[in-house]
Design an enzyme around this catalytic site. Sequence first.
Site, PDB file in Angstrom:
ATOM      1  NE  ARG A 115      -3.837  -2.116   2.507  1.00  0.00           N
ATOM      2  CZ  ARG A 115      -3.655  -3.292   3.097  1.00  0.00           C
ATOM      3  NH1 ARG A 115      -2.507  -3.548   3.724  1.00  0.00           N
ATOM      4  NH2 ARG A 115      -4.610  -4.209   3.088  1.00  0.00           N
ATOM      5  CE  LYS A 125      -8.439  -1.198   4.861  1.00  0.00           C
ATOM      6  NZ  LYS A 125      -9.032  -1.511   3.541  1.00  0.00           N
ATOM      7  CG  HIS A 160      -5.112   0.845  -3.384  1.00  0.00           C
ATOM      8  ND1 HIS A 160      -4.579   0.720  -2.117  1.00  0.00           N
ATOM      9  CD2 HIS A 160      -6.070  -0.121  -3.490  1.00  0.00           C
ATOM     10  CE1 HIS A 160      -5.183  -0.265  -1.479  1.00  0.00           C
ATOM     11  NE2 HIS A 160      -6.100  -0.785  -2.290  1.00  0.00           N
ATOM     12  NE  ARG A 217      -3.224  -3.734  -1.478  1.00  0.00           N
ATOM     13  CZ  ARG A 217      -2.672  -4.540  -0.576  1.00  0.00           C
ATOM     14  NH1 ARG A 217      -1.342  -4.550  -0.428  1.00  0.00           N
ATOM     15  NH2 ARG A 217      -3.416  -5.315   0.175  1.00  0.00           N
ATOM     16  CG  HIS A 259      -6.271  -9.296   2.028  1.00  0.00           C
ATOM     17  ND1 HIS A 259      -6.775  -9.649   0.801  1.00  0.00           N
ATOM     18  CD2 HIS A 259      -5.993  -7.963   1.943  1.00  0.00           C
ATOM     19  CE1 HIS A 259      -6.812  -8.595   0.015  1.00  0.00           C
ATOM     20  NE2 HIS A 259      -6.337  -7.560   0.684  1.00  0.00           N
ATOM     21  CE1 TYR A 270       0.541 -26.132   8.775  1.00  0.00           C
ATOM     22  CE2 TYR A 270      -0.949 -25.031   7.229  1.00  0.00           C
ATOM     23  CZ  TYR A 270      -0.120 -26.102   7.551  1.00  0.00           C
ATOM     24  OH  TYR A 270       0.071 -27.112   6.642  1.00  0.00           O
TER      25      TYR A 270
END
Length: 406
Positions: free
Chosen positions: A244, A271, A334, A337, A360, A370
Amino acid sequence: MALTIKKIEAAKAKDKNYRISDGNGLSLLILPSGTKTFVYRYRRPVTRKENNITYGQFPELSLADARCLHAHAKALLTKGVDPGEDRKIKKSEESEDNSFKNVASEWLNKNSTEWTPKTHSTNQGRLENHVFPFIGQMPIAEITPKTILAILQRIEAKGIHETAHRVSALCSQVFRYAIFVGKVENDPAHVVKNALPPISKTRKHRAALTDPKEVGKLLRAIEDYTGHYIVKQALRVGLYTFTRSIEIRGMEWDEVDLDRREWRVPSKRMKMRKPHIVPLSSQVLSILNEVKELGLPSIYVFPSVVNNSNMLSENTLNTALRRLGYTKEQLCYHGFRGTCTTLLYETGWPTDMVERQLAHVQTNQVRAAYDHAQYIEERTRMMQSFADYIDSLRDGGSVIPFKKRA
């Protein structure tokens, strides 16, 4: 003669209102409908005008409780305080404390440490612009689904459909918080959320390039960029890492480990307020070494072109894209992305790996740990393969999906 429960229960409705006195100004008012209400008739201490206070209806309000309320009102009157005005003030204060605006502000403050300053400011701005002017002063418990729907339809009428959905979600979160703290019992925003058109039919995604040939043209355009050297390198690293804007602009040398080929972005710039590891390709390492050789006196990898003690300004990267000839409808920073994500998905990289690289957040913390352990090496290979692939597009190579495995 004082009232008794039996006397109250035996009182029958008549054609007109009538009262049964309990003494000392307290009486039971019986309406033709049969409703029985405890009232106090008194004279205001200043104007001496007659006034009535309604304490409540029987049997919801017991005789004993009515007498307690009456005793308090009489005590105020003895001190020269108008009990009717006192009740109005207290009711107003209580209503203000539980107004939608106050509860929403409470919720915003509670979450301020979990959000970036920009997210907090955006959420606050949406509430201040679209919600507070209409229901800010309303007691939150009195807000109905119809009230919320009117607000959302007002926003939708302006053509800003995505904002309507986001405001709906914000209101719902405020109401869920209010339920948690005991101020309301339900969420009226949740009731009307499906009244808006699906966002997929109205949403305008960030402008991005998805055609591999166009991506190649973009890289060639960045290579030929004649603006400031630092801005050019920030664009290159941004495209290779698809991070970002705030992450790339605020990148500090202390976060970069050239030997481990890692960039550790701290939670304060993420974020979702979670630290993030970005594996660095050989192309990015080469750029960083070139920038480091400049010896700029700054903690930032890409300092402001005006003042080395500051990071690049928020609009710098998008301004550079405009200089390259891309309109805001064609491409924004942006959108890098979206461009990179599309290429990765189209070439078969696993969703979990791509989502992890996009930072995310995985809601299941065990699964998150994991993912980190399993995917860091594969993500490193993915980032190198991806960098090699887009370099081949820049150099005019054929559009052949790059291989997933080293």
